[in-house]
Enzyme design. Structure first.
Site, short mmCIF file in Angstrom:
data_model
loop_
_atom_site.label_atom_id
_atom_site.label_comp_id
_atom_site.label_asym_id
_atom_site.label_seq_id
_atom_site.Cartn_x
_atom_site.Cartn_y
_atom_site.Cartn_z
N LEU A 11 0.85 -1.20 0.00
CA LEU A 11 0.00 0.00 0.00
C LEU A 11 0.88 1.24 0.00
O LEU A 11 1.67 1.46 0.93
CB LEU A 11 -0.91 0.01 1.23
CG LEU A 11 -1.81 -1.22 1.40
CD1 LEU A 11 -2.77 -1.00 2.56
CD2 LEU A 11 -2.57 -1.53 0.12
N ALA A 13 -0.42 4.47 -1.50
CA ALA A 13 -1.20 5.54 -2.12
C ALA A 13 -1.25 6.80 -1.26
O ALA A 13 -1.72 7.84 -1.71
CB ALA A 13 -2.61 5.06 -2.41
N GLY A 14 -0.76 6.69 -0.05
CA GLY A 14 -0.84 7.83 0.88
C GLY A 14 -0.14 9.06 0.32
O GLY A 14 0.85 8.96 -0.38
N ARG A 18 2.40 15.39 5.56
CA ARG A 18 3.31 15.92 6.60
C ARG A 18 4.78 15.96 6.18
O ARG A 18 5.62 16.45 6.91
CB ARG A 18 3.15 15.09 7.88
CG ARG A 18 1.93 15.53 8.69
CD ARG A 18 1.71 14.63 9.87
NE ARG A 18 1.13 13.36 9.50
CZ ARG A 18 1.21 12.26 10.24
NH1 ARG A 18 1.87 12.27 11.37
NH2 ARG A 18 0.64 11.13 9.83
N GLY A 81 -9.38 4.64 2.23
CA GLY A 81 -9.04 3.77 3.35
C GLY A 81 -8.21 2.57 2.91
O GLY A 81 -8.12 2.25 1.73
N THR A 82 -7.61 1.93 3.92
CA THR A 82 -6.70 0.81 3.62
C THR A 82 -7.45 -0.38 3.01
O THR A 82 -6.90 -1.08 2.15
CB THR A 82 -5.99 0.36 4.91
OG1 THR A 82 -6.96 0.20 5.95
CG2 THR A 82 -4.95 1.36 5.36
N GLU A 153 -9.91 0.68 15.51
CA GLU A 153 -9.14 1.90 15.23
C GLU A 153 -9.28 2.87 16.40
O GLU A 153 -10.32 2.91 17.07
CB GLU A 153 -9.65 2.54 13.93
CG GLU A 153 -9.31 1.73 12.70
CD GLU A 153 -7.83 1.40 12.60
OE1 GLU A 153 -7.00 2.32 12.61
OE2 GLU A 153 -7.49 0.20 12.52
N ARG A 332 37.21 11.20 -10.83
CA ARG A 332 35.90 11.20 -11.50
C ARG A 332 35.72 9.92 -12.32
O ARG A 332 36.65 9.13 -12.48
CB ARG A 332 35.78 12.46 -12.36
CG ARG A 332 35.67 13.72 -11.51
CD ARG A 332 35.75 14.97 -12.36
NE ARG A 332 34.75 14.96 -13.41
CZ ARG A 332 34.83 15.71 -14.52
NH1 ARG A 332 35.85 16.52 -14.71
NH2 ARG A 332 33.88 15.64 -15.42
N TYR A 386 39.78 19.18 -24.37
CA TYR A 386 38.51 19.64 -24.93
C TYR A 386 38.74 20.90 -25.72
O TYR A 386 39.32 21.88 -25.22
CB TYR A 386 37.57 19.92 -23.74
CG TYR A 386 36.16 20.29 -24.09
CD1 TYR A 386 35.42 19.54 -24.99
CD2 TYR A 386 35.55 21.41 -23.50
CE1 TYR A 386 34.10 19.88 -25.29
CE2 TYR A 386 34.25 21.75 -23.78
CZ TYR A 386 33.52 20.98 -24.68
OH TYR A 386 32.23 21.32 -24.96
C1 UD1 Z 1 -3.52 1.92 9.75
C2 UD1 Z 1 -4.36 0.85 10.39
C3 UD1 Z 1 -4.06 0.81 11.89
C4 UD1 Z 1 -2.58 0.61 12.14
C5 UD1 Z 1 -1.78 1.66 11.39
C6 UD1 Z 1 -0.30 1.34 11.48
C7 UD1 Z 1 -6.41 0.71 9.09
C8 UD1 Z 1 -7.82 1.11 9.01
N1 UD1 Z 1 -5.73 1.17 10.16
O1 UD1 Z 1 -3.85 3.15 10.30
O2 UD1 Z 1 -4.79 -0.24 12.50
O3 UD1 Z 1 -2.31 0.65 13.52
O4 UD1 Z 1 -2.15 1.66 9.99
O5 UD1 Z 1 0.42 2.41 10.95
O6 UD1 Z 1 -5.92 -0.01 8.24
N2 UD1 Z 1 -3.10 3.82 2.31
C9 UD1 Z 1 -3.50 3.70 0.99
N3 UD1 Z 1 -4.74 4.09 0.63
C10 UD1 Z 1 -5.64 4.58 1.52
C11 UD1 Z 1 -5.23 4.70 2.87
C12 UD1 Z 1 -3.97 4.31 3.23
O7 UD1 Z 1 -2.71 3.27 0.15
O8 UD1 Z 1 -6.77 4.90 1.11
C13 UD1 Z 1 -1.77 3.38 2.69
C14 UD1 Z 1 -0.89 4.51 3.17
O9 UD1 Z 1 -0.12 5.02 2.11
C15 UD1 Z 1 -0.02 3.84 4.22
C16 UD1 Z 1 -0.88 2.70 4.72
O10 UD1 Z 1 -1.89 2.50 3.77
O11 UD1 Z 1 1.14 3.28 3.65
C17 UD1 Z 1 -1.48 2.98 6.09
O12 UD1 Z 1 -2.27 4.13 6.01
P1 UD1 Z 1 -2.31 5.19 7.19
O13 UD1 Z 1 -3.33 6.22 6.88
O14 UD1 Z 1 -0.93 5.62 7.52
O15 UD1 Z 1 -2.76 4.28 8.39
P2 UD1 Z 1 -3.89 4.52 9.46
O16 UD1 Z 1 -5.20 4.65 8.79
O17 UD1 Z 1 -3.44 5.61 10.31
#
Ligand code: UD1
Ligand code: MG
Length: 459
Positions: A11, A13-14, A18, A81-82, A153, A332, A386
């Site tokens: 995953l 996509a975040g 920050r 969401g994840t 969560e 170099r 050169y």
């Molecule tokens: C998530 C977990 C949480 C865990 C925490 C650990 C869920 C609902 N919650 O929290 O239980 O303790 O990770 O860090 O799964 N991402 C996507 N697409 C999305 C959302 C997220 O690709 O729509 C990716 C982010 O890039 C990241 C990862 O998923 O790499 C986790 O997302 P993040 O938002 O950091 O995690 P939390 O929701 O805070």
């Protein structure tokens, strides 16, 4: 033991808000390598049948950065969401396989923990968890003895659940037939209106599939990067681990906290590295090599017993045994030095091949040049390679002596054992075994000449 094929979903996509950066989060570097590259490398080490990366923000740049990898890319246009993220990967998931879910922003992810999770996931849902002194923000692992009954969560947790300090890392593994079923049943009816991947735990419990959590003690290996503060901390963790391995291998590090390896550093026996050195790409140091303080060395091979003096910069070069380089030398790309060579201060070499025993000790530029054996190149020598449009080679044969402050205008060959008088500008080949001059004809003296005097400013 699981011998089922393995799919890995990463995953990524975040947005990484920050980080306050225009660059996608997962392309920021740890140890000289994008964060996501660390995760992909760990994934590859698990021999999966396929790797699927869910990307979103800055997607095309991310894809391009990994164009050389065999990866299935899935776009998650909106980050809901994840659980929603993993849903996007479903078309790639094989029914006969297990899936390991990894997070693209966790660079120190541990291969052994992932392997163990995959083995545990054969017929159940296996989650990697850890104990956090302050679990705020994380999904809590709700247990009934050995079995997990839910992940809640933070924002959805009760006061009592907030007290649980075992938390979800986000890394988990399960059989695909279950996963696909659970994903199709997720809802976003929760505090964040997100499709939580973690809701699959309750669905597993409901369908009588066991859920286990394996607790890792290594918190850094599950720590995600969200800010430049995280990035800098994880960088130091990685560097201290690299330094520790080098020390265990017998390398002397004057200060393990002042070393940066952004790539691979291979060392022979009795290697010593002083403070503030940076190694990039693939660097290999032979037995007894000594690197003094403040050197930057990239993609280089340095053979046994060679000493690199302070403030030397080496990029794409090979150095033979028993040589002395620096201080303040710059090698170099394309520089190849054979054994017993001396390259001194303020000497720049580019695409120069220098044979055994030759010396270029002071203030010179030697580029596109072949230097034979036992050549001495005097201070301030410049190869003029050169003409403003094309580059040409200089050849300096064995035993030649180039007097100080000479210019060798390429293409030009200095013959074997030839001597070039100091201050010469050589534009034609200089024959072997002879002294070649090219200076103003006469040396003049003006008797009684006075040096200019400083003009006094009016008060
Ligand atoms: C998530 C977990 C949480 C865990 C925490 C650990 C869920 C609902 N919650 O929290 O239980 O303790 O990770 O860090 O799964 N991402 C996507 N697409 C999305 C959302 C997220 O690709 O729509 C990716 C982010 O890039 C990241 C990862 O998923 O790499 C986790 O997302 P993040 O938002 O950091 O995690 P939390 O929701 O805070
Ligand atoms: Mg979130």
């Amino acid at each position: 033991m699981s011998k089922k094929p393995l799919n890995i979903v990463i995953l990524a996509a975040g947005k990484g808000t920050r980080m306050h950066s225009n660059k996608p989060k997962v392309l920021h570097e740890i140890g000289g390598k994008p964060i996501l590259a660390h995760v992909i490398d760990c994934a590859k080490s698990l021999n999966p049948q396929k790797i699927i990366v869910v990307y979103g923000y800055g997607g095309e740049i991310v894809r391009e950065a990994f164009a050389y990898e065999n990866i299935n890319w899935v776009n998650q246009a909106e980050q809901l969401g994840t659980g929603h993220a993993v849903q996007q990967a479903v078309p790639y998931l094989d029914d006969d396989a297990n899936t390991l879910i990894m997070l693209g922003d966790v660079p120190l992810v541990d291969k052994t923990a992932c392997e163990s999770l995959v083995l545990s996931a054969n017929n159940q849902l296996a989650i990697l968890s850890f104990k956090k002194a302050d679990p705020t923000g994380y999904g809590r692992i709700v247990r009934d003895n050995d079995l997990v009954t839910a992940i809640v969560e933070h924002k959805d947790a009760t006061e009592a659940q907030h007290q649980i300090n075992e938390v979800n890392t986000g890394i988990m593994a399960m059989p695909n037939i279950y996963l696909k079923n659970w994903l199709s049943r997720l809802s976003n009816n929760n505090a964040q209106n997100e499709y939580y991947l973690t809701d699959i735990v309750a669905l597993a419990v409901e369908s009588k599939v066991a859920v286990i959590a394996e607790i890792t003690q290594d918190e850094w290996s599950v720590t995600g990067i969200n800010s430049k503060i995280d990035l800098s901390q994880i960088e130091r963790v990685l560097q201290s681990r690299i330094a520790l391995k080098l020390l265990q291998h017998g390398v002397t590090l004057k200060d393990p906290a002042r070393l940066d390896v952004r790539g691979t550093l291979n060392c022979g026996r009795d290697v010593e590295i002083d403070v503030n050195c940076v190694f990039e790409g693939n660097v290999s140091l032979g037995d007894n090599v000594k690197i003094a303080a403040n050197c930057v060395i990239k993609n280089a091979t340095i053979a046994a017993n060679t000493k690199i003096a302070p403030f030397t910069h080496i990029d794409d070069a090979a150095i033979g045994e028993n040589s002395r380089i620096g201080p303040y030398a710059r090698l170099r790309p394309g520089t190849i030095l054979q054994s017993d060579t001396h390259i001194g201060n303020f000497v720049e070499l580019k695409n120069a091949q220098v044979d055994i025993g030759s010396k270029i000790n002071h203030l010179s530029y030697v580029g596109d040049t072949t230097v034979g054996k036992n050549v001495n190149i005097g201070a301030g020598t410049i190869t003029c390679n050169y003409d403003g449009a094309n580059k040409f080679r200089t050849v300096i044969e064995d035993g030649a002596f180039i007097g100080s402050d000479s210019q060798l205008v390429a293409p030009v060959t200095i013959g074997k054992n030839a001597t070039i008088a100091a201050g010469s500008t050589i534009t034609r080949d200089a024959p072997a075994d002879a002294l070649t001059f090219c200076r103003a004809k006469e040396q003049k003296t003006i008797v009684g000449w006075k040096r200019p005097q400083k003009i006094k400013k009016p008060d």
